[in-house]
Design a protein around this motif. Structure first.
Motif, short mmCIF file in Angstrom:
data_model
loop_
_atom_site.label_atom_id
_atom_site.label_comp_id
_atom_site.label_asym_id
_atom_site.label_seq_id
_atom_site.Cartn_x
_atom_site.Cartn_y
_atom_site.Cartn_z
N LYS A 38 0.71 -1.26 0.07
CA LYS A 38 -0.20 0.07 0.08
C LYS A 38 0.77 1.34 0.10
O LYS A 38 0.54 2.16 -0.55
CB LYS A 38 -0.93 -0.09 1.35
N GLU A 39 1.95 1.25 0.82
CA GLU A 39 2.93 2.42 0.82
C GLU A 39 3.57 2.54 -0.55
O GLU A 39 3.81 3.77 -0.92
CB GLU A 39 3.82 2.27 1.88
N VAL A 40 4.05 1.48 -1.25
CA VAL A 40 4.66 1.62 -2.49
C VAL A 40 3.74 2.30 -3.70
O VAL A 40 4.25 3.13 -4.32
CB VAL A 40 5.33 0.36 -2.96
N LEU A 41 2.37 1.65 -3.52
CA LEU A 41 1.47 2.10 -4.54
C LEU A 41 0.97 3.43 -4.45
O LEU A 41 0.92 4.32 -5.55
CB LEU A 41 0.29 1.20 -4.39
N ALA A 42 0.92 4.12 -3.04
CA ALA A 42 0.84 5.30 -2.63
C ALA A 42 1.87 6.16 -3.45
O ALA A 42 1.61 7.30 -3.76
CB ALA A 42 0.39 5.58 -1.28
N GLU A 43 2.92 6.00 -3.10
CA GLU A 43 4.20 6.85 -3.58
C GLU A 43 4.23 6.83 -5.00
O GLU A 43 4.23 7.84 -5.57
CB GLU A 43 5.42 6.46 -2.81
N ALA A 44 4.05 5.73 -5.55
CA ALA A 44 3.78 5.68 -7.05
C ALA A 44 3.05 6.47 -7.71
O ALA A 44 2.97 7.22 -8.48
CB ALA A 44 4.04 4.23 -7.53
N GLU A 45 1.69 6.27 -6.99
CA GLU A 45 0.45 7.30 -7.51
C GLU A 45 0.83 8.69 -7.16
O GLU A 45 0.33 9.68 -8.13
CB GLU A 45 -0.63 6.72 -6.66
N LYS A 46 1.27 9.09 -6.29
CA LYS A 46 1.77 10.58 -5.92
C LYS A 46 2.76 10.93 -6.99
O LYS A 46 2.52 11.81 -7.45
CB LYS A 46 2.42 10.65 -4.52
N GLU A 47 3.78 10.42 -7.02
CA GLU A 47 4.67 10.91 -8.21
C GLU A 47 4.12 10.82 -9.58
O GLU A 47 4.25 11.91 -10.30
CB GLU A 47 6.00 9.87 -8.06
N TYR A 48 3.14 10.18 -9.98
CA TYR A 48 2.75 9.96 -11.34
C TYR A 48 1.71 11.26 -11.27
O TYR A 48 1.59 12.05 -12.27
CB TYR A 48 1.94 8.63 -11.72
N ILE A 49 0.92 11.47 -10.34
CA ILE A 49 -0.17 12.45 -10.54
C ILE A 49 0.62 13.78 -10.40
O ILE A 49 0.30 14.54 -11.30
CB ILE A 49 -1.08 12.59 -9.14
N GLN A 50 1.69 13.93 -9.81
CA GLN A 50 2.45 15.16 -9.63
C GLN A 50 3.22 15.50 -10.94
O GLN A 50 3.06 16.76 -11.44
CB GLN A 50 3.41 15.05 -8.37
#
Length: 685
Positions: free
Chosen positions: A639-651
């Motif tokens: 969950k933590e890895v997916l959240a960070e990847a989602e944040k980087e992509y959205i940014q």
């Protein structure tokens, strides 16, 4: 007429047949050979000569000579045993000897005829008239030039006494006394005046056996003399032009041997004519290769080549071109320019450009290099902004090209013929920046100019004011800037009168303004005034597909600045550049390539990995680094890895879209409401 019978149809028989066929008093009555397809048999059929496989039928024709050329030693004795009174039987060896003698005689005769034709061609091809007489004074030779000048034909003149053809000739006198007469004038019966040389012809014992006259039309000689005079005059004129030129000139022949230099060349290089004329083209070069030899080899001109000439190693730039006349290479000519003069001209030009830059922008959208999606979006937004008068906020890391976009927007707008003024807000103190932006009245502070001074807003009225590093403005200056943007008027420092201005503001920052607002370092109301048309310029690490095009563009720029001729960058070096993360963006790339070209030898054309300065690849996105990061993520939950990847992509998408939420939601495939939720969740608002 002698009748010959040839026994043997091989190559020897064919050769004898061909030889005997040319002799008038010989008739070949037959060819005998057991093979019906023998060469002599086939040749005889073509000529209509009887053939057969037996000798006896031809004996009835009473041959005078039988030539045995079978090559079989048993045949000749059998032929000799025949009762052939009056018939001579000749063996193959003797027959071959006869053939060789006839062929040798024919070769000598053909060589003699060829020699006669050559002599006749030489005599008739000369432009001078020639007449020869024998000991009796009869004409034995008259060439075409003589026919034309005497107006007679050789067929009518040969054998006639020379006095009948040319009544006033003196060849008869030369025949009598055996003394030559040179360069004598004579008027021919045709009215043509000639200059003639009359020479006796003597045998080995010294007895006069004839005479020859060689003559030329005087009018042609006068024409040639005039042409020579004209050529000398033209040569003197060209020499004077070349010598009066301020450009140094060097000329070599087709073999690369120096044939001409002018005084300007001597002044520039310190080399005199005796140092260069008659010497190889490389003689004057102290550093570099000979462009004369290169041009002579390729037959193609070269331009702008740097080298050093002469004993003082004078730095020059040369242009060399081939000299081609009637598609034949005659040599090459080089124009030599003093680099010190060119550098001074460049300094003068640069000084003028610096003055002009205060009045206008120097870049356009054509100067923006990149085909990546991020750069395409940013460019489209900038082009759209250029068509409006709204305030533009350029956002991006340092070195991404924000000033380049500001110049391009100004040059594409309807204000392009007015001033473009650039201000670095971080480079000036608060007090100085305020007085520079808004101007001041006389007596506003100690040292103020008498009569006051216009501010940059007034100077740029009707044009564009580019405020770089806008995030570094102090709060008091931010308040005054907000008033200008809202009211379109300025109040000078120390003044009370409002001055209307018509300025299009383009601001740029590498500061995260939203965070600065939260920290009370930047006014929120000013932010909204500036953020009317935000344009996000992606960092170089997010658009590495533009890296090669940028590198080539910068190489061409440095070629002009450094006087180099680098053409490309090899794959290995590009791989290194692709692996690097470029924290300094395009400005850092410019620095790296500039240092690489300085590290190159002067004649190298390709940037290689060895030329690149050391780069820290630990921040790269190579497969090894990706594996390292993956190993570091092993202690985190999915969950933590997916959240960070989602944040980087959205940014990243949010920045690519210039923080346009509607466009970002469309590209992410989510609703605007969901996007707001995620932006707030990850602290991206």
């Amino acid at each position: 007429m002698q009748k010959f019978l040839i026994v043997g149809g091989g190559k020897g028989g064919k050769a004898i047949l061909e030889t005997l066929s040319t002799v008038e008093f010989v008739k070949v009555i037959g060819i005998v050979d057991v093979r019906r397809d023998a060469p002599a048999i086939l040749e005889a059929r073509k000529r209509g000569i009887p053939t057969g496989q037996e000798v006896e039928p031809f004996l009835k024709l009473s041959p005078d000579v039988i030539l045995e050329v079978t090559g079989d030693p048993a045949v000749f004795p059998r032929l000799c045993e025949l009762d052939l009174p009056g018939t001579l039987v000749i063996s193959g060896a003797i027959a071959n000897l006869m053939v060789r003698l006839v062929e040798e005689k024919d070769r000598w005769f053909q060589a003699w005829k060829q020699r006669q034709r050559e002599l006749e061609a030489i005599i008739n091809s000369t432009h001078d008239g020639m007449i020869a007489v024998n000991q009796k004074g009869q004409i034995t030779l008259i060439n075409r030039a003589a026919e034309k000048m005497i107006q007679t034909k050789a067929a009518h003149s040969l054998g006639k006494p020379i006095a009948e053809v040319i009544p006033n000739t003196r060849l008869d006198i030369v025949l009598k006394n055996g003394v030559s007469e040179l360069n004598q004038k004579l008027k021919l019966p045709s009215g043509i005046e000639i200059v003639t040389n009359r020479v006796p012809v003597k045998d080995p014992e010294g007895k006069v056996i004839g005479a020859v006259a060689v003559f030329r039309d005087v009018s042609e000689l006068e024409s040639l003399t005039k042409q020579v005079t004209d050529l000398e005059s033209m040569k003197s004129l060209l020499q004077a032009i070349i010598n009066s030129s301020d450009d140094a000139i060097s000329v070599v022949d087709a073999d690369g041997i120096g044939i001409l230099i002018n005084p300007a060349y001597t002044r520039l290089t310190g080399l005199n004519e005796e140092d260069v004329i008659g010497k190889p083209a490389e003689t004057d070069i102290s550093e570099g290769e000979s462009m004369h030899m290169k041009v002579l080899k390729t037959r193609q001109p070269v331009r702008g080549v740097h080298m050093k000439l002469g004993p003082h190693h004078k730095e020059v730039v040369v242009n060399v071109a081939p000299i081609i006349v009637d598609n034949e290479l005659k040599g090459s000519v080089g124009i030599v320019h003093d680099v010190s003069e060119l550098k001074q001209l460049n300094r003068d030009l640069e000084r003028a450009r610096r003055i002009i830059r205060k009045l206008e922008a120097k870049y356009t959208f054509d100067d923006i290099i990149g085909t990546s999606e991020a750069m395409r979006i940013a460019r489209e937004q900038a082009e759209q902004a250029a068509r409006t008068r709204a305030t533009v906020l350029l956002r991006g890391e340092s070195g991404t090209g924000k000033e380049l976009f500001a110049h391009a927007i100004h040059n594409a707008s309807d204000r392009k013929y007015n001033q473009f003024v650039r201000v670095n807000c971080a480079a000036l103190s608060e007090t100085l920046l305020e007085s520079e932006l808004f101007g001041y009245e006389e007596g506003a502070f100690t040292g103020a100019r008498r009569g006051g001074k216009k501010g940059l807003f007034e100077e740029a009225s009707g044009g564009t004011l580019f405020l770089d590093e806008i995030g570094e403005l102090k709060p008091s200056t931010q308040a005054k800037l907000l008033r200008v943007l809202q009211e379109k008027e300025v109040i000078r420092v120390g003044g009370t009168k409002s001055i209307p201005v018509d300025v299009r503001v383009i601001a740029a920052t590498n500061v995260y303004l939203e965070k600065a607002i939260q920290e009370k370092r930047f006014r929120e109301d000013l932010y909204y005034r500036l953020n009317v048309l935000p344009i996000q310029i992606a960092p170089l690490r997010h658009r590495k597909e533009d890296l090669y095009d940028l590198a080539i563009h910068l190489i061409k720029k440095f070629n002009q600045e450094y006087g180099r001729s680098v053409e490309n960058i090899d794959r290995e070096a590009m791989d290194v550049l692709y692996q690097y993360s470029w924290p300094g963006n395009v400005r850092e790339l410019e620095n790296v390539l500039g240092r690489a070209m300085i590290n190159m030898a002067f004649n190298e054309k390709m940037i290689k990995r060895i030329h690149l300065p050391p780069l820290d690849l630990t921040q790269s996105s190579s497969p090894e680094i990706v594996k390292l990061r993956a190993s570091q993520d092993e202690d985190r939950t999915l969950k933590e890895v997916l959240a960070e990847a989602e944040k980087e992509y959205i940014q990243r998408i949010y920045q690519l879209c210039g923080e346009n939420k509607t466009e970002t939601a469309r590209r992410l495939g989510v609703s605007v409401r969901s996007l707001y939720y995620k932006l707030e969740k990850y602290g991206l608002l």
